[in-house]
Design a protein around this motif. Structure first.
Motif, PDB file in Angstrom:
ATOM      1  N   ASN A 285       0.678   8.551   6.576  1.00 30.67           N
ATOM      2  CA  ASN A 285       2.006   8.489   5.965  1.00 30.67           C
ATOM      3  C   ASN A 285       2.744   9.827   6.033  1.00 30.67           C
ATOM      4  O   ASN A 285       3.956   9.872   6.247  1.00 30.67           O
ATOM      5  CB  ASN A 285       1.896   8.054   4.501  1.00 30.67           C
ATOM      6  N   ALA A 286       1.994  10.912   5.852  1.00 21.05           N
ATOM      7  CA  ALA A 286       2.612  12.233   5.818  1.00 21.05           C
ATOM      8  C   ALA A 286       3.101  12.691   7.182  1.00 21.05           C
ATOM      9  O   ALA A 286       3.889  13.641   7.292  1.00 21.05           O
ATOM     10  CB  ALA A 286       1.623  13.255   5.252  1.00 21.05           C
ATOM     11  N   ALA A 287       2.649  12.028   8.249  1.00 18.77           N
ATOM     12  CA  ALA A 287       3.025  12.437   9.606  1.00 18.77           C
ATOM     13  C   ALA A 287       4.417  11.965   9.991  1.00 18.77           C
ATOM     14  O   ALA A 287       4.996  12.460  10.957  1.00 18.77           O
ATOM     15  CB  ALA A 287       2.011  11.916  10.612  1.00 18.77           C
ATOM     16  N   SER A 288       4.956  11.009   9.263  1.00 19.74           N
ATOM     17  CA  SER A 288       6.258  10.445   9.595  1.00 19.74           C
ATOM     18  C   SER A 288       7.376  11.220   8.920  1.00 19.74           C
ATOM     19  O   SER A 288       7.237  11.682   7.780  1.00 19.74           O
ATOM     20  CB  SER A 288       6.313   8.981   9.160  1.00 19.74           C
ATOM     21  N   GLU A 289       8.482  11.347   9.626  1.00 21.78           N
ATOM     22  CA  GLU A 289       9.642  12.012   9.042  1.00 21.78           C
ATOM     23  C   GLU A 289      10.360  11.119   8.040  1.00 21.78           C
ATOM     24  O   GLU A 289      11.164  11.589   7.240  1.00 21.78           O
ATOM     25  CB  GLU A 289      10.622  12.423  10.154  1.00 21.78           C
ATOM     26  N   SER A 290      10.085   9.833   8.079  1.00 22.50           N
ATOM     27  CA  SER A 290      10.748   8.868   7.204  1.00 22.50           C
ATOM     28  C   SER A 290       9.743   8.206   6.275  1.00 22.50           C
ATOM     29  O   SER A 290       8.593   7.984   6.641  1.00 22.50           O
ATOM     30  CB  SER A 290      11.450   7.796   8.040  1.00 22.50           C
ATOM     31  N   ASP A 291      10.194   7.880   5.071  1.00 26.39           N
ATOM     32  CA  ASP A 291       9.361   7.158   4.112  1.00 26.39           C
ATOM     33  C   ASP A 291       9.624   5.648   4.166  1.00 26.39           C
ATOM     34  O   ASP A 291       9.120   4.909   3.326  1.00 26.39           O
ATOM     35  CB  ASP A 291       9.636   7.655   2.683  1.00 26.39           C
ATOM     36  N   ALA A 292      10.402   5.207   5.149  1.00 25.68           N
ATOM     37  CA  ALA A 292      10.831   3.804   5.179  1.00 25.68           C
ATOM     38  C   ALA A 292       9.651   2.843   5.250  1.00 25.68           C
ATOM     39  O   ALA A 292       9.578   1.884   4.465  1.00 25.68           O
ATOM     40  CB  ALA A 292      11.775   3.578   6.359  1.00 25.68           C
ATOM     41  N   PHE A 293       8.708   3.079   6.178  1.00 29.41           N
ATOM     42  CA  PHE A 293       7.585   2.156   6.299  1.00 29.41           C
ATOM     43  C   PHE A 293       6.674   2.187   5.072  1.00 29.41           C
ATOM     44  O   PHE A 293       6.345   1.115   4.529  1.00 29.41           O
ATOM     45  CB  PHE A 293       6.786   2.422   7.569  1.00 29.41           C
ATOM     46  N   PRO A 294       6.226   3.372   4.601  1.00 27.42           N
ATOM     47  CA  PRO A 294       5.371   3.361   3.410  1.00 27.42           C
ATOM     48  C   PRO A 294       6.016   2.662   2.218  1.00 27.42           C
ATOM     49  O   PRO A 294       5.340   1.929   1.484  1.00 27.42           O
ATOM     50  CB  PRO A 294       5.151   4.851   3.126  1.00 27.42           C
ATOM     51  N   GLN A 295       7.313   2.846   2.038  1.00 31.06           N
ATOM     52  CA  GLN A 295       7.981   2.237   0.890  1.00 31.06           C
ATOM     53  C   GLN A 295       8.136   0.728   1.074  1.00 31.06           C
ATOM     54  O   GLN A 295       8.001  -0.039   0.115  1.00 31.06           O
ATOM     55  CB  GLN A 295       9.339   2.900   0.661  1.00 31.06           C
ATOM     56  N   ALA A 296       8.417   0.293   2.299  1.00 32.82           N
ATOM     57  CA  ALA A 296       8.515  -1.148   2.552  1.00 32.82           C
ATOM     58  C   ALA A 296       7.163  -1.820   2.332  1.00 32.82           C
ATOM     59  O   ALA A 296       7.078  -2.921   1.759  1.00 32.82           O
ATOM     60  CB  ALA A 296       9.007  -1.392   3.977  1.00 32.82           C
ATOM     61  N   TYR A 297       6.107  -1.150   2.780  1.00 31.51           N
ATOM     62  CA  TYR A 297       4.758  -1.701   2.600  1.00 31.51           C
ATOM     63  C   TYR A 297       4.409  -1.764   1.112  1.00 31.51           C
ATOM     64  O   TYR A 297       3.831  -2.758   0.638  1.00 31.51           O
ATOM     65  CB  TYR A 297       3.749  -0.841   3.352  1.00 31.51           C
ATOM     66  N   LYS A 298       4.776  -0.731   0.392  1.00 29.88           N
ATOM     67  CA  LYS A 298       4.499  -0.690  -1.055  1.00 29.88           C
ATOM     68  C   LYS A 298       5.246  -1.796  -1.783  1.00 29.88           C
ATOM     69  O   LYS A 298       4.695  -2.441  -2.691  1.00 29.88           O
ATOM     70  CB  LYS A 298       4.883   0.677  -1.629  1.00 29.88           C
ATOM     71  N   GLN A 299       6.488  -2.017  -1.391  1.00 34.25           N
ATOM     72  CA  GLN A 299       7.268  -3.066  -2.034  1.00 34.25           C
ATOM     73  C   GLN A 299       6.625  -4.433  -1.831  1.00 34.25           C
ATOM     74  O   GLN A 299       6.647  -5.287  -2.722  1.00 34.25           O
ATOM     75  CB  GLN A 299       8.691  -3.071  -1.482  1.00 34.25           C
ATOM     76  N   ALA A 300       6.024  -4.637  -0.657  1.00 30.69           N
ATOM     77  CA  ALA A 300       5.425  -5.935  -0.337  1.00 30.69           C
ATOM     78  C   ALA A 300       4.024  -6.103  -0.907  1.00 30.69           C
ATOM     79  O   ALA A 300       3.640  -7.210  -1.292  1.00 30.69           O
ATOM     80  CB  ALA A 300       5.394  -6.131   1.172  1.00 30.69           C
ATOM     81  N   THR A 301       3.246  -5.014  -0.954  1.00 27.18           N
ATOM     82  CA  THR A 301       1.819  -5.125  -1.310  1.00 27.18           C
ATOM     83  C   THR A 301       1.454  -4.458  -2.633  1.00 27.18           C
ATOM     84  O   THR A 301       0.353  -4.675  -3.134  1.00 27.18           O
ATOM     85  CB  THR A 301       0.945  -4.502  -0.205  1.00 27.18           C
ATOM     86  N   GLY A 302       2.338  -3.608  -3.143  1.00 30.20           N
ATOM     87  CA  GLY A 302       2.039  -2.900  -4.383  1.00 30.20           C
ATOM     88  C   GLY A 302       1.480  -1.514  -4.179  1.00 30.20           C
ATOM     89  O   GLY A 302       1.250  -0.785  -5.137  1.00 30.20           O
ATOM     90  N   HIS A 303       1.244  -1.112  -2.919  1.00 29.34           N
ATOM     91  CA  HIS A 303       0.739   0.237  -2.653  1.00 29.34           C
ATOM     92  C   HIS A 303       1.194   0.689  -1.270  1.00 29.34           C
ATOM     93  O   HIS A 303       1.476  -0.137  -0.395  1.00 29.34           O
ATOM     94  CB  HIS A 303      -0.790   0.283  -2.740  1.00 29.34           C
ATOM     95  N   VAL A 304       1.274   1.997  -1.086  1.00 32.14           N
ATOM     96  CA  VAL A 304       1.598   2.506   0.253  1.00 32.14           C
ATOM     97  C   VAL A 304       0.406   2.234   1.165  1.00 32.14           C
ATOM     98  O   VAL A 304      -0.723   2.083   0.700  1.00 32.14           O
ATOM     99  CB  VAL A 304       1.920   4.021   0.228  1.00 32.14           C
ATOM    100  N   PRO A 305       0.622   2.151   2.473  1.00 33.24           N
ATOM    101  CA  PRO A 305      -0.503   1.867   3.379  1.00 33.24           C
ATOM    102  C   PRO A 305      -1.548   2.965   3.325  1.00 33.24           C
ATOM    103  O   PRO A 305      -1.220   4.156   3.341  1.00 33.24           O
ATOM    104  CB  PRO A 305       0.159   1.799   4.765  1.00 33.24           C
ATOM    105  N   ILE A 306      -2.799   2.563   3.231  1.00 36.01           N
ATOM    106  CA  ILE A 306      -3.903   3.521   3.213  1.00 36.01           C
ATOM    107  C   ILE A 306      -4.931   3.124   4.256  1.00 36.01           C
ATOM    108  O   ILE A 306      -4.994   1.971   4.705  1.00 36.01           O
ATOM    109  CB  ILE A 306      -4.581   3.598   1.819  1.00 36.01           C
ATOM    110  N   PHE A 307      -5.700   4.112   4.681  1.00 35.06           N
ATOM    111  CA  PHE A 307      -6.838   3.887   5.575  1.00 35.06           C
ATOM    112  C   PHE A 307      -6.410   3.136   6.838  1.00 35.06           C
ATOM    113  O   PHE A 307      -5.664   3.671   7.641  1.00 35.06           O
ATOM    114  CB  PHE A 307      -7.937   3.176   4.796  1.00 35.06           C
ATOM    115  N   VAL A 308      -6.814   1.886   7.016  1.00 33.58           N
ATOM    116  CA  VAL A 308      -6.569   1.154   8.261  1.00 33.58           C
ATOM    117  C   VAL A 308      -5.300   0.307   8.229  1.00 33.58           C
ATOM    118  O   VAL A 308      -4.974  -0.363   9.219  1.00 33.58           O
ATOM    119  CB  VAL A 308      -7.771   0.231   8.571  1.00 33.58           C
ATOM    120  N   GLU A 309      -4.571   0.334   7.145  1.00 32.98           N
ATOM    121  CA  GLU A 309      -3.463  -0.606   6.989  1.00 32.98           C
ATOM    122  C   GLU A 309      -2.264  -0.280   7.877  1.00 32.98           C
ATOM    123  O   GLU A 309      -1.606  -1.189   8.396  1.00 32.98           O
ATOM    124  CB  GLU A 309      -3.027  -0.653   5.523  1.00 32.98           C
TER     125      GLU A 309
END
Length: 413
Positions: A285-309
Protein backbone atom coordinates in the motif's frame (compact mmCIF):
# COMPACT_ATOMS: atom_id res chain seq x y z
CA UNK A 1 -58.46 -31.19 -31.63
CA UNK A 2 -55.26 -32.55 -33.16
CA UNK A 3 -54.61 -29.15 -34.82
CA UNK A 4 -55.17 -27.33 -31.47
CA UNK A 5 -52.81 -29.69 -29.62
CA UNK A 6 -50.08 -29.21 -32.21
CA UNK A 7 -50.47 -25.44 -31.99
CA UNK A 8 -50.29 -25.57 -28.17
CA UNK A 9 -47.12 -27.68 -28.26
CA UNK A 10 -45.52 -25.33 -30.78
CA UNK A 11 -46.42 -22.32 -28.64
CA UNK A 12 -44.96 -23.98 -25.56
CA UNK A 13 -41.76 -24.73 -27.46
CA UNK A 14 -41.51 -21.11 -28.53
CA UNK A 15 -41.87 -20.00 -24.92
CA UNK A 16 -39.10 -22.35 -23.82
CA UNK A 17 -36.85 -21.09 -26.62
CA UNK A 18 -37.58 -17.50 -25.68
CA UNK A 19 -36.83 -18.21 -22.03
CA UNK A 20 -33.57 -19.91 -23.00
CA UNK A 21 -32.60 -17.01 -25.23
CA UNK A 22 -33.24 -14.59 -22.40
CA UNK A 23 -31.07 -16.48 -19.91
CA UNK A 24 -27.40 -16.50 -20.93
CA UNK A 25 -24.78 -18.90 -19.65
CA UNK A 26 -23.13 -17.44 -16.51
CA UNK A 27 -19.39 -17.53 -15.93
CA UNK A 28 -18.72 -19.70 -12.86
CA UNK A 29 -15.68 -19.15 -10.67
CA UNK A 30 -14.53 -21.56 -7.98
CA UNK A 31 -12.18 -20.67 -5.13
CA UNK A 32 -10.44 -23.89 -4.08
CA UNK A 33 -8.65 -22.57 -1.04
CA UNK A 34 -7.35 -23.41 2.44
CA UNK A 35 -10.33 -22.24 4.48
CA UNK A 36 -9.71 -24.47 7.50
CA UNK A 37 -6.58 -25.73 9.22
CA UNK A 38 -3.23 -24.01 9.76
CA UNK A 39 -3.40 -22.03 6.49
CA UNK A 40 -6.88 -20.60 7.10
CA UNK A 41 -5.79 -17.00 7.65
CA UNK A 42 -3.97 -16.94 4.31
CA UNK A 43 -6.66 -18.83 2.43
CA UNK A 44 -9.37 -16.52 3.69
CA UNK A 45 -7.46 -13.45 2.43
CA UNK A 46 -7.19 -14.98 -1.05
CA UNK A 47 -10.90 -15.72 -1.02
CA UNK A 48 -11.77 -12.20 0.13
CA UNK A 49 -9.73 -10.66 -2.68
CA UNK A 50 -11.29 -12.90 -5.32
CA UNK A 51 -14.79 -12.10 -4.11
CA UNK A 52 -13.93 -8.39 -4.10
CA UNK A 53 -12.83 -8.69 -7.72
CA UNK A 54 -15.92 -10.65 -8.75
CA UNK A 55 -18.10 -7.98 -7.14
CA UNK A 56 -16.33 -5.36 -9.26
CA UNK A 57 -16.99 -7.40 -12.42
CA UNK A 58 -20.66 -7.73 -11.52
CA UNK A 59 -21.00 -4.05 -10.65
CA UNK A 60 -19.79 -3.34 -14.19
CA UNK A 61 -22.46 -5.60 -15.70
CA UNK A 62 -21.12 -9.12 -15.21
CA UNK A 63 -20.20 -11.22 -18.23
CA UNK A 64 -22.15 -12.82 -21.06
CA UNK A 65 -25.32 -11.08 -19.92
CA UNK A 66 -25.27 -12.61 -16.44
CA UNK A 67 -23.63 -11.93 -13.05
CA UNK A 68 -20.46 -13.94 -12.51
CA UNK A 69 -21.09 -16.69 -9.97
CA UNK A 70 -18.49 -17.57 -7.33
CA UNK A 71 -18.36 -20.62 -5.05
CA UNK A 72 -15.88 -21.43 -2.28
CA UNK A 73 -14.43 -24.94 -1.86
CA UNK A 74 -12.36 -25.71 1.24
CA UNK A 75 -9.28 -27.81 0.48
CA UNK A 76 -8.37 -27.83 4.22
CA UNK A 77 -4.73 -27.15 3.33
CA UNK A 78 -4.12 -30.46 1.57
CA UNK A 79 -3.43 -31.54 -2.01
CA UNK A 80 -5.66 -34.67 -1.89
CA UNK A 81 -8.51 -32.57 -0.54
CA UNK A 82 -7.90 -30.00 -3.29
CA UNK A 83 -8.20 -32.77 -5.89
CA UNK A 84 -11.54 -33.80 -4.38
CA UNK A 85 -12.77 -30.22 -4.43
CA UNK A 86 -11.67 -29.83 -8.04
CA UNK A 87 -13.86 -32.77 -9.02
CA UNK A 88 -16.74 -31.20 -7.13
CA UNK A 89 -16.15 -27.85 -8.83
CA UNK A 90 -16.16 -29.51 -12.26
CA UNK A 91 -19.42 -31.25 -11.40
CA UNK A 92 -20.82 -27.84 -10.47
CA UNK A 93 -19.85 -26.46 -13.87
CA UNK A 94 -17.05 -24.17 -12.71
CA UNK A 95 -15.13 -22.54 -15.58
CA UNK A 96 -12.21 -20.86 -13.76
CA UNK A 97 -10.62 -21.89 -10.49
CA UNK A 98 -8.54 -19.65 -8.25
CA UNK A 99 -6.08 -20.79 -5.59
CA UNK A 100 -3.07 -19.28 -3.83
CA UNK A 101 -2.03 -20.82 -0.51
CA UNK A 102 0.67 -23.49 -1.17
CA UNK A 103 2.67 -24.43 -4.26
CA UNK A 104 2.04 -28.10 -3.44
CA UNK A 105 -1.71 -27.57 -3.81
CA UNK A 106 -1.16 -25.48 -6.95
CA UNK A 107 0.86 -28.35 -8.39
CA UNK A 108 -2.00 -30.76 -7.73
CA UNK A 109 -4.59 -28.44 -9.24
CA UNK A 110 -2.66 -27.61 -12.39
CA UNK A 111 -2.24 -31.33 -13.08
CA UNK A 112 -5.94 -31.93 -12.40
CA UNK A 113 -6.82 -29.13 -14.82
CA UNK A 114 -4.46 -30.47 -17.48
CA UNK A 115 -5.89 -34.00 -17.33
CA UNK A 116 -9.47 -32.78 -17.27
CA UNK A 117 -8.96 -30.62 -20.34
CA UNK A 118 -7.37 -33.45 -22.31
CA UNK A 119 -10.34 -35.69 -21.52
CA UNK A 120 -13.01 -33.03 -22.06
CA UNK A 121 -12.28 -30.97 -25.16
CA UNK A 122 -14.70 -28.07 -25.45
CA UNK A 123 -15.36 -28.12 -21.70
CA UNK A 124 -12.02 -26.74 -20.53
CA UNK A 125 -11.35 -25.32 -17.07
CA UNK A 126 -8.79 -22.57 -16.43
CA UNK A 127 -6.59 -22.21 -13.33
CA UNK A 128 -5.55 -18.75 -12.20
CA UNK A 129 -2.78 -19.26 -9.67
CA UNK A 130 -2.48 -16.39 -7.19
CA UNK A 131 0.22 -17.68 -4.88
CA UNK A 132 1.86 -20.96 -5.90
CA UNK A 133 5.38 -19.76 -6.74
CA UNK A 134 7.26 -23.02 -7.32
CA UNK A 135 9.33 -22.76 -10.51
CA UNK A 136 8.03 -26.10 -11.82
CA UNK A 137 4.57 -24.61 -12.31
CA UNK A 138 5.86 -22.59 -15.25
CA UNK A 139 8.63 -25.10 -15.98
CA UNK A 140 8.05 -28.82 -16.45
CA UNK A 141 4.40 -28.44 -15.35
CA UNK A 142 3.62 -25.43 -17.55
CA UNK A 143 0.39 -25.73 -19.53
CA UNK A 144 -1.87 -23.40 -21.49
CA UNK A 145 -4.76 -23.27 -19.00
CA UNK A 146 -2.57 -22.27 -16.03
CA UNK A 147 -1.76 -18.60 -15.41
CA UNK A 148 0.51 -17.45 -12.56
CA UNK A 149 -0.44 -14.03 -11.20
CA UNK A 150 2.37 -13.76 -8.68
CA UNK A 151 6.16 -13.71 -8.51
CA UNK A 152 8.63 -16.59 -8.15
CA UNK A 153 11.64 -17.19 -5.91
CA UNK A 154 14.26 -15.68 -8.28
CA UNK A 155 12.13 -12.57 -8.74
CA UNK A 156 11.80 -12.00 -5.00
CA UNK A 157 15.34 -12.97 -4.00
CA UNK A 158 17.05 -10.98 -6.76
CA UNK A 159 14.98 -7.91 -5.91
CA UNK A 160 15.90 -8.25 -2.23
CA UNK A 161 19.60 -8.68 -2.99
CA UNK A 162 19.72 -5.67 -5.29
CA UNK A 163 17.74 -3.35 -3.04
CA UNK A 164 19.48 -4.38 0.19
CA UNK A 165 22.91 -4.10 -1.39
CA UNK A 166 22.11 -0.61 -2.68
CA UNK A 167 20.89 0.36 0.80
CA UNK A 168 24.00 -1.06 2.49
CA UNK A 169 21.93 -3.55 4.51
CA UNK A 170 22.89 -6.87 2.89
CA UNK A 171 26.27 -7.65 4.47
CA UNK A 172 28.69 -10.36 3.43
CA UNK A 173 27.33 -13.42 5.24
CA UNK A 174 23.92 -14.93 4.45
CA UNK A 175 21.87 -17.72 5.98
CA UNK A 176 18.94 -19.52 4.29
CA UNK A 177 16.12 -21.20 6.21
CA UNK A 178 13.23 -22.58 4.18
CA UNK A 179 10.46 -25.14 4.04
CA UNK A 180 11.47 -28.43 2.51
CA UNK A 181 9.33 -28.59 -0.62
CA UNK A 182 9.44 -27.10 -4.11
CA UNK A 183 8.97 -23.45 -3.10
CA UNK A 184 11.46 -23.51 -0.21
CA UNK A 185 13.99 -25.34 -2.35
CA UNK A 186 13.55 -22.70 -5.06
CA UNK A 187 14.25 -19.93 -2.57
CA UNK A 188 17.39 -21.67 -1.30
CA UNK A 189 18.60 -22.15 -4.87
CA UNK A 190 17.91 -18.49 -5.67
CA UNK A 191 19.87 -17.34 -2.61
CA UNK A 192 22.82 -19.48 -3.70
CA UNK A 193 22.58 -18.22 -7.30
CA UNK A 194 22.54 -14.56 -6.25
CA UNK A 195 25.59 -14.81 -3.96
CA UNK A 196 28.08 -13.65 -6.59
CA UNK A 197 26.01 -10.62 -7.58
CA UNK A 198 25.25 -9.83 -3.95
CA UNK A 199 28.81 -10.25 -2.75
CA UNK A 200 27.94 -12.56 0.13
CA UNK A 201 28.80 -16.05 1.31
CA UNK A 202 26.05 -18.48 2.30
CA UNK A 203 27.32 -19.57 5.72
CA UNK A 204 24.58 -22.15 6.41
CA UNK A 205 21.31 -23.50 5.03
CA UNK A 206 18.34 -25.30 6.55
CA UNK A 207 15.37 -27.02 4.94
CA UNK A 208 12.72 -28.11 7.44
CA UNK A 209 9.30 -29.80 7.51
CA UNK A 210 6.37 -27.68 6.37
CA UNK A 211 4.02 -26.36 9.07
CA UNK A 212 4.85 -29.14 11.53
CA UNK A 213 7.40 -27.44 13.82
CA UNK A 214 5.99 -25.89 16.97
CA UNK A 215 9.18 -24.34 18.36
CA UNK A 216 11.78 -22.58 16.22
CA UNK A 217 14.09 -21.75 19.15
CA UNK A 218 16.63 -24.44 18.12
CA UNK A 219 16.69 -23.03 14.58
CA UNK A 220 17.23 -19.51 15.92
CA UNK A 221 20.09 -20.79 18.10
CA UNK A 222 21.68 -22.30 14.99
CA UNK A 223 21.30 -18.99 13.14
CA UNK A 224 22.95 -17.18 16.04
CA UNK A 225 25.87 -19.59 15.97
CA UNK A 226 26.44 -18.94 12.26
CA UNK A 227 26.46 -15.16 12.87
CA UNK A 228 25.06 -14.08 9.49
CA UNK A 229 24.28 -10.51 8.50
CA UNK A 230 21.14 -11.47 6.59
CA UNK A 231 18.74 -14.41 6.91
CA UNK A 232 16.80 -15.27 3.76
CA UNK A 233 13.54 -17.13 4.22
CA UNK A 234 10.61 -18.00 1.99
CA UNK A 235 8.67 -19.34 4.98
CA UNK A 236 4.97 -18.56 5.26
CA UNK A 237 1.97 -19.38 7.46
CA UNK A 238 2.79 -20.85 10.91
CA UNK A 239 6.42 -21.50 9.93
CA UNK A 240 7.07 -17.79 9.52
CA UNK A 241 4.93 -16.70 12.46
CA UNK A 242 6.74 -19.07 14.82
CA UNK A 243 10.17 -18.23 13.34
CA UNK A 244 9.50 -14.53 13.97
CA UNK A 245 8.31 -15.27 17.50
CA UNK A 246 11.44 -17.29 18.28
CA UNK A 247 13.65 -14.59 16.76
CA UNK A 248 11.88 -11.93 18.81
CA UNK A 249 12.10 -13.95 22.03
CA UNK A 250 15.83 -14.49 21.48
CA UNK A 251 16.50 -10.87 20.52
CA UNK A 252 18.19 -12.14 17.37
CA UNK A 253 20.24 -9.30 15.87
CA UNK A 254 20.12 -10.04 12.13
CA UNK A 255 18.24 -8.65 9.16
CA UNK A 256 15.60 -10.97 7.74
CA UNK A 257 15.04 -10.89 3.97
CA UNK A 258 11.60 -12.40 3.42
CA UNK A 259 8.84 -13.09 0.94
CA UNK A 260 5.87 -13.03 3.31
CA UNK A 261 6.72 -10.82 6.29
CA UNK A 262 3.50 -8.86 5.75
CA UNK A 263 1.45 -11.92 6.71
CA UNK A 264 -0.76 -10.85 9.64
CA UNK A 265 0.87 -11.56 13.00
CA UNK A 266 4.52 -11.56 11.93
CA UNK A 267 5.31 -7.99 13.00
CA UNK A 268 3.56 -8.45 16.31
CA UNK A 269 5.36 -11.74 16.94
CA UNK A 270 8.79 -10.30 16.18
CA UNK A 271 8.24 -7.06 18.11
CA UNK A 272 10.88 -4.39 17.82
CA UNK A 273 13.37 -6.91 16.43
CA UNK A 274 11.35 -6.68 13.20
CA UNK A 275 12.60 -3.13 12.58
CA UNK A 276 14.82 -3.11 9.52
CA UNK A 277 13.61 -6.49 8.22
CA UNK A 278 12.92 -6.64 4.47
CA UNK A 279 10.26 -8.09 2.21
CA UNK A 280 9.98 -8.43 -1.57
CA UNK A 281 6.37 -8.57 -2.67
CA UNK A 282 3.90 -7.99 -5.49
CA UNK A 283 2.35 -4.95 -3.86
CA UNK A 284 2.57 -2.66 -0.85
CA UNK A 285 0.00 0.00 0.00
CA UNK A 286 2.80 2.41 0.87
CA UNK A 287 4.38 2.01 -2.58
CA UNK A 288 1.50 3.72 -4.36
CA UNK A 289 1.26 7.46 -4.79
CA UNK A 290 -2.52 7.22 -4.43
CA UNK A 291 -4.68 5.90 -1.60
CA UNK A 292 -7.57 5.21 -4.00
CA UNK A 293 -7.22 1.42 -4.14
CA UNK A 294 -6.58 0.82 -0.41
CA UNK A 295 -9.55 3.01 0.49
CA UNK A 296 -11.86 1.39 -2.07
CA UNK A 297 -10.86 -2.04 -0.78
CA UNK A 298 -11.44 -0.93 2.81
CA UNK A 299 -14.87 0.41 1.96
CA UNK A 300 -15.83 -2.95 0.44
CA UNK A 301 -14.19 -5.34 2.93
CA UNK A 302 -13.71 -3.35 6.13
CA UNK A 303 -9.90 -3.26 5.94
CA UNK A 304 -7.15 -2.05 3.63
CA UNK A 305 -5.58 -4.83 1.53
CA UNK A 306 -2.98 -6.81 3.45
CA UNK A 307 -0.58 -9.61 2.62
CA UNK A 308 -1.82 -11.36 -0.57
CA UNK A 309 -4.99 -9.35 -1.13
CA UNK A 310 -3.64 -6.51 -3.26
CA UNK A 311 -2.11 -8.49 -6.11
CA UNK A 312 -4.97 -11.00 -6.01
CA UNK A 313 -7.51 -8.22 -6.51
CA UNK A 314 -5.43 -6.94 -9.44
CA UNK A 315 -5.54 -10.42 -11.02
CA UNK A 316 -9.34 -10.26 -11.02
CA UNK A 317 -9.19 -6.77 -12.50
CA UNK A 318 -6.97 -8.12 -15.27
CA UNK A 319 -9.44 -10.94 -15.87
CA UNK A 320 -12.20 -8.32 -16.04
CA UNK A 321 -10.15 -6.50 -18.66
CA UNK A 322 -9.92 -9.69 -20.72
CA UNK A 323 -13.64 -10.43 -20.38
CA UNK A 324 -14.40 -6.93 -21.60
CA UNK A 325 -12.89 -7.78 -24.99
CA UNK A 326 -15.19 -10.78 -25.54
CA UNK A 327 -18.77 -11.14 -26.71
CA UNK A 328 -20.09 -14.68 -26.47
CA UNK A 329 -23.58 -13.57 -27.42
CA UNK A 330 -25.15 -15.22 -24.41
CA UNK A 331 -23.97 -18.64 -25.56
CA UNK A 332 -21.79 -21.23 -23.86
CA UNK A 333 -18.78 -20.06 -21.89
CA UNK A 334 -15.64 -20.58 -23.98
CA UNK A 335 -12.73 -20.86 -21.56
CA UNK A 336 -10.18 -21.06 -24.38
CA UNK A 337 -11.33 -17.70 -25.72
CA UNK A 338 -11.04 -16.22 -22.23
CA UNK A 339 -7.50 -17.60 -21.87
CA UNK A 340 -6.46 -16.18 -25.24
CA UNK A 341 -7.90 -12.80 -24.30
CA UNK A 342 -6.10 -12.87 -20.93
CA UNK A 343 -2.79 -13.43 -22.72
CA UNK A 344 -3.19 -10.07 -24.48
CA UNK A 345 -3.93 -7.94 -21.41
CA UNK A 346 -1.79 -5.32 -19.70
CA UNK A 347 -3.12 -4.17 -16.35
CA UNK A 348 -1.81 -0.99 -14.76
CA UNK A 349 -1.50 -1.70 -11.04
CA UNK A 350 -0.64 1.12 -8.62
CA UNK A 351 3.01 -0.08 -8.69
CA UNK A 352 3.38 -0.71 -12.41
CA UNK A 353 2.04 -2.74 -15.35
CA UNK A 354 1.44 -6.49 -15.32
CA UNK A 355 1.47 -8.49 -18.56
CA UNK A 356 1.25 -12.21 -19.37
CA UNK A 357 4.16 -13.98 -21.05
CA UNK A 358 2.54 -16.21 -23.67
CA UNK A 359 5.30 -18.83 -23.67
CA UNK A 360 4.73 -19.94 -20.06
CA UNK A 361 1.89 -17.79 -18.66
CA UNK A 362 4.15 -16.30 -16.00
CA UNK A 363 3.10 -12.72 -15.39
CA UNK A 364 5.78 -10.11 -15.99
CA UNK A 365 5.34 -7.83 -13.02
CA UNK A 366 7.10 -5.30 -10.79
CA UNK A 367 8.51 -6.37 -7.44
CA UNK A 368 8.19 -4.05 -4.45
CA UNK A 369 10.97 -4.18 -1.84
CA UNK A 370 10.04 -2.73 1.55
CA UNK A 371 11.42 -2.70 5.09
CA UNK A 372 9.86 -2.45 8.52
CA UNK A 373 9.87 1.01 10.09
CA UNK A 374 8.21 2.77 13.00
CA UNK A 375 5.37 5.25 12.51
CA UNK A 376 4.37 3.63 9.22
CA UNK A 377 1.62 5.05 7.02
CA UNK A 378 -0.12 1.68 7.10
CA UNK A 379 0.63 0.11 10.51
CA UNK A 380 0.62 -3.67 10.85
CA UNK A 381 -0.84 -5.88 13.57
CA UNK A 382 -2.10 -2.96 15.70
CA UNK A 383 1.47 -1.75 16.24
CA UNK A 384 3.13 1.50 15.19
CA UNK A 385 5.34 -0.50 12.80
CA UNK A 386 4.71 -1.19 9.14
CA UNK A 387 6.35 -1.20 5.71
CA UNK A 388 8.19 1.58 3.94
CA UNK A 389 9.00 1.16 0.26
CA UNK A 390 12.72 0.93 -0.48
CA UNK A 391 12.57 0.18 -4.20
CA UNK A 392 10.15 -0.84 -6.93
CA UNK A 393 11.97 -3.15 -9.35
CA UNK A 394 10.37 -2.69 -12.80
CA UNK A 395 8.77 -5.73 -14.40
CA UNK A 396 11.29 -5.97 -17.23
CA UNK A 397 14.16 -6.06 -14.70
CA UNK A 398 12.46 -8.52 -12.37
CA UNK A 399 11.64 -11.20 -14.93
CA UNK A 400 13.89 -14.06 -16.07
CA UNK A 401 13.93 -16.14 -19.29
CA UNK A 402 11.38 -18.87 -19.99
CA UNK A 403 12.59 -22.13 -18.47
CA UNK A 404 13.82 -24.70 -20.98
CA UNK A 405 11.64 -27.33 -19.30
CA UNK A 406 8.45 -25.52 -20.35
CA UNK A 407 6.92 -27.05 -23.48
CA UNK A 408 3.49 -25.46 -23.66
CA UNK A 409 1.00 -27.04 -26.05
CA UNK A 410 -1.31 -24.32 -27.31
CA UNK A 411 -4.88 -24.89 -28.59
CA UNK A 412 -5.56 -24.45 -32.26
CA UNK A 413 -6.54 -20.84 -32.79
Amino acid sequence: MKRIATTTIAAAGALVAAASAGHAEPLKIGIIESLSGSQTSTGRLYATAVEYGVDKINEAGGFNGEPVQVTEYDNAGGAPEAADKFRQAVADGVDIIFQGASSAIAGQLTEDVRKHNIRNPGKEVMFINLGGEAMELTGEKCQFYHFRFTTTAPMRVNALVNAMKEAGDLGTKAYAINQNYSWGQDVQAAVEAAAGEGGYEVVDEVLHDVNKIQDFAPFVARIKAAAPDTVFTGNWSNDLLLLMKAAGDAGLDVTFATAFLDQPGNIANAGKTALGHYIANNYDNAASESDAFPQAYKQATGHVPIFVEGHSAFALAQLQQALGTLDLGGGDIDVTKIALALEDTTYETPVGPVTVRKEDHQTIRPVVVSKVVENAKYPADDTDMGFETVKIVPAEEAIYPVQESCDMQRPEE
